[in-house]
Design a protein around this motif. Sequence first.
Motif, PDB file in Angstrom:
ATOM      1  N   VAL A   1       0.838  -1.209   0.000  1.00 44.94           N
ATOM      2  CA  VAL A   1       0.000   0.000   0.000  1.00 44.94           C
ATOM      3  C   VAL A   1       0.869   1.254   0.000  1.00 44.94           C
ATOM      4  O   VAL A   1       0.586   2.222  -0.710  1.00 44.94           O
ATOM      5  CB  VAL A   1      -0.943  -0.020   1.224  1.00 44.94           C
ATOM      6  CG1 VAL A   1      -1.634   1.332   1.386  1.00 44.94           C
ATOM      7  CG2 VAL A   1      -1.980  -1.124   1.074  1.00 44.94           C
ATOM      8  N   ALA A   2       1.938   1.253   0.803  1.00 47.73           N
ATOM      9  CA  ALA A   2       2.843   2.401   0.831  1.00 47.73           C
ATOM     10  C   ALA A   2       3.466   2.640  -0.546  1.00 47.73           C
ATOM     11  O   ALA A   2       3.562   3.783  -1.017  1.00 47.73           O
ATOM     12  CB  ALA A   2       3.939   2.182   1.876  1.00 47.73           C
ATOM     13  N   LEU A   3       3.877   1.570  -1.209  1.00 45.06           N
ATOM     14  CA  LEU A   3       4.468   1.687  -2.542  1.00 45.06           C
ATOM     15  C   LEU A   3       3.470   2.259  -3.536  1.00 45.06           C
ATOM     16  O   LEU A   3       3.793   3.163  -4.315  1.00 45.06           O
ATOM     17  CB  LEU A   3       4.953   0.306  -3.000  1.00 45.06           C
ATOM     18  CG  LEU A   3       5.551   0.211  -4.402  1.00 45.06           C
ATOM     19  CD1 LEU A   3       6.822   1.041  -4.504  1.00 45.06           C
ATOM     20  CD2 LEU A   3       5.833  -1.251  -4.756  1.00 45.06           C
ATOM     21  N   ILE A   4       2.254   1.766  -3.509  1.00 44.78           N
ATOM     22  CA  ILE A   4       1.215   2.251  -4.436  1.00 44.78           C
ATOM     23  C   ILE A   4       0.919   3.728  -4.193  1.00 44.78           C
ATOM     24  O   ILE A   4       0.838   4.522  -5.135  1.00 44.78           O
ATOM     25  CB  ILE A   4      -0.064   1.407  -4.288  1.00 44.78           C
ATOM     26  CG1 ILE A   4       0.179  -0.021  -4.794  1.00 44.78           C
ATOM     27  CG2 ILE A   4      -1.224   2.045  -5.037  1.00 44.78           C
ATOM     28  CD1 ILE A   4      -0.956  -0.975  -4.505  1.00 44.78           C
ATOM     29  N   LEU A   5       0.759   4.118  -2.932  1.00 43.59           N
ATOM     30  CA  LEU A   5       0.427   5.508  -2.624  1.00 43.59           C
ATOM     31  C   LEU A   5       1.534   6.461  -3.068  1.00 43.59           C
ATOM     32  O   LEU A   5       1.262   7.514  -3.665  1.00 43.59           O
ATOM     33  CB  LEU A   5       0.175   5.664  -1.125  1.00 43.59           C
ATOM     34  CG  LEU A   5      -1.124   5.074  -0.577  1.00 43.59           C
ATOM     35  CD1 LEU A   5      -1.174   5.213   0.940  1.00 43.59           C
ATOM     36  CD2 LEU A   5      -2.331   5.743  -1.219  1.00 43.59           C
ATOM     37  N   LEU A   6       2.787   6.109  -2.809  1.00 40.45           N
ATOM     38  CA  LEU A   6       3.894   6.990  -3.170  1.00 40.45           C
ATOM     39  C   LEU A   6       4.017   7.122  -4.683  1.00 40.45           C
ATOM     40  O   LEU A   6       4.117   8.237  -5.211  1.00 40.45           O
ATOM     41  CB  LEU A   6       5.203   6.467  -2.579  1.00 40.45           C
ATOM     42  CG  LEU A   6       6.461   7.265  -2.932  1.00 40.45           C
ATOM     43  CD1 LEU A   6       6.325   8.721  -2.507  1.00 40.45           C
ATOM     44  CD2 LEU A   6       7.699   6.635  -2.303  1.00 40.45           C
ATOM     45  N   VAL A   7       3.999   6.015  -5.397  1.00 42.71           N
ATOM     46  CA  VAL A   7       4.172   6.061  -6.854  1.00 42.71           C
ATOM     47  C   VAL A   7       2.989   6.772  -7.509  1.00 42.71           C
ATOM     48  O   VAL A   7       3.165   7.584  -8.437  1.00 42.71           O
ATOM     49  CB  VAL A   7       4.340   4.640  -7.411  1.00 42.71           C
ATOM     50  CG1 VAL A   7       4.353   4.652  -8.940  1.00 42.71           C
ATOM     51  CG2 VAL A   7       5.626   4.020  -6.889  1.00 42.71           C
ATOM     52  N   LEU A   8       1.782   6.496  -7.048  1.00 43.49           N
ATOM     53  CA  LEU A   8       0.607   7.139  -7.629  1.00 43.49           C
ATOM     54  C   LEU A   8       0.637   8.648  -7.397  1.00 43.49           C
ATOM     55  O   LEU A   8       0.329   9.433  -8.304  1.00 43.49           O
ATOM     56  CB  LEU A   8      -0.667   6.532  -7.035  1.00 43.49           C
ATOM     57  CG  LEU A   8      -1.994   7.047  -7.609  1.00 43.49           C
ATOM     58  CD1 LEU A   8      -2.073   6.782  -9.096  1.00 43.49           C
ATOM     59  CD2 LEU A   8      -3.171   6.386  -6.888  1.00 43.49           C
ATOM     60  N   SER A   9       1.026   9.076  -6.207  1.00 42.85           N
ATOM     61  CA  SER A   9       1.088  10.518  -5.926  1.00 42.85           C
ATOM     62  C   SER A   9       2.146  11.190  -6.797  1.00 42.85           C
ATOM     63  O   SER A   9       1.917  12.286  -7.328  1.00 42.85           O
ATOM     64  CB  SER A   9       1.385  10.751  -4.444  1.00 42.85           C
ATOM     65  OG  SER A   9       2.683  10.297  -4.095  1.00 42.85           O
ATOM     66  N   ILE A  10       3.297  10.554  -6.981  1.00 47.89           N
ATOM     67  CA  ILE A  10       4.345  11.134  -7.824  1.00 47.89           C
ATOM     68  C   ILE A  10       3.876  11.240  -9.271  1.00 47.89           C
ATOM     69  O   ILE A  10       4.116  12.253  -9.947  1.00 47.89           O
ATOM     70  CB  ILE A  10       5.634  10.301  -7.721  1.00 47.89           C
ATOM     71  CG1 ILE A  10       6.244  10.435  -6.324  1.00 47.89           C
ATOM     72  CG2 ILE A  10       6.649  10.732  -8.778  1.00 47.89           C
ATOM     73  CD1 ILE A  10       7.435   9.541  -6.089  1.00 47.89           C
ATOM     74  N   ASN A  11       3.204  10.213  -9.772  1.00 52.39           N
ATOM     75  CA  ASN A  11       2.728  10.251 -11.152  1.00 52.39           C
ATOM     76  C   ASN A  11       1.675  11.329 -11.360  1.00 52.39           C
ATOM     77  O   ASN A  11       1.663  12.012 -12.402  1.00 52.39           O
ATOM     78  CB  ASN A  11       2.159   8.889 -11.543  1.00 52.39           C
ATOM     79  CG  ASN A  11       3.243   7.854 -11.765  1.00 52.39           C
ATOM     80  OD1 ASN A  11       4.410   8.196 -11.948  1.00 52.39           O
ATOM     81  ND2 ASN A  11       2.874   6.589 -11.725  1.00 52.39           N
ATOM     82  N   LEU A  12       0.788  11.520 -10.387  1.00 56.70           N
ATOM     83  CA  LEU A  12      -0.228  12.568 -10.504  1.00 56.70           C
ATOM     84  C   LEU A  12       0.411  13.964 -10.465  1.00 56.70           C
ATOM     85  O   LEU A  12      -0.002  14.867 -11.191  1.00 56.70           O
ATOM     86  CB  LEU A  12      -1.267  12.422  -9.394  1.00 56.70           C
ATOM     87  CG  LEU A  12      -2.177  11.191  -9.509  1.00 56.70           C
ATOM     88  CD1 LEU A  12      -3.068  11.062  -8.275  1.00 56.70           C
ATOM     89  CD2 LEU A  12      -3.021  11.262 -10.774  1.00 56.70           C
ATOM     90  N   ILE A  13       1.419  14.125  -9.615  1.00 50.15           N
ATOM     91  CA  ILE A  13       2.142  15.403  -9.579  1.00 50.15           C
ATOM     92  C   ILE A  13       2.858  15.633 -10.903  1.00 50.15           C
ATOM     93  O   ILE A  13       2.890  16.752 -11.429  1.00 50.15           O
ATOM     94  CB  ILE A  13       3.133  15.421  -8.403  1.00 50.15           C
ATOM     95  CG1 ILE A  13       2.376  15.411  -7.074  1.00 50.15           C
ATOM     96  CG2 ILE A  13       4.044  16.645  -8.466  1.00 50.15           C
ATOM     97  CD1 ILE A  13       3.265  15.194  -5.861  1.00 50.15           C
TER      98      ILE A  13
END
Length: 297
Positions: A269-281
């Motif tokens: 979950v931590a990996l998904i949240l971090l990568v998804l937030s970076i991609n959206l930014i």
Amino acid sequence: MADHTALGRARRVASRRPGSGWTGGLPVVPLAIFAVFVILALGADIIVPHSPYATALSDRLLPPFWLAGGSPDHLLGTDRLGRDLLSRVILGARISMLTGVVSVLIAGAVGTLLGLVAGYFGGWLDSVIMRTTDAMLSFPIILVALVFAVSLGPGLGNLIIVLALAMWARFTRLARAETLTWKERDFVALARVAGCSSARILAVHIFPNVVNALVVLATLQIGWVIVVEAALSFLGVGVPPPSPSWGSLIAEGRNYVGSAWWLGVFPGVALILLVLSINLIGDWLRDALDPRMRELR
């Protein structure tokens, strides 16, 4: 008179787009998630409630605190050696972000320099650089990273070098394409007439106009690098134990899916949240820095 042109319609659509400006439509949630991970990475030594490496076999495989048998001293539970999972996930954020940022900086610096040189000078130098770039891009990136990782051996420093070697070609191709566009502009021709050296033209007149596209690519690549680092650690050729990389934590958790699901779920979950937030930014930056979108706005 109403504006019925295509440009007018595009302007109206752009004005209604969320994220159509630097101050309006900021990706607040992705930025907040990313900020939390940055704080965790920078302050991991202070924030962790327990030592990520301290073992306690009497507390092995404790569930999260809200489940039966859980303990408030270990909010996300413990692993097979009794190590606090929350502390290991927090320290894993530091490893993932350090790997992502440093790898992208190295790959970006090397790839941008090669792309600027290839695009500006052309000729045989351009041919050599771009054929090498095409060769790198023709191979699956994961496979290239895996080969380099196995050759150099596990370790954080080696992993950063591996990821930079696997990624520089993307920056080279983008920097060259942008350089080919900008070097034909009138201000570059005037700089040549004024006697500016090629190095000065590249550094002062071309690079500042290329940097926006490179920043967007770098932002998107950080998320990609974090995923690759987790994949390599999952396969056992990334960050070696006992360092708590998210990939190695997920690999350990796969053996306990039925009895201790939390070992793999929380790092995932931590990996998904971090990568998804970076991609959206990164997507927001792409729109914000695109000069065509600024013209429409």
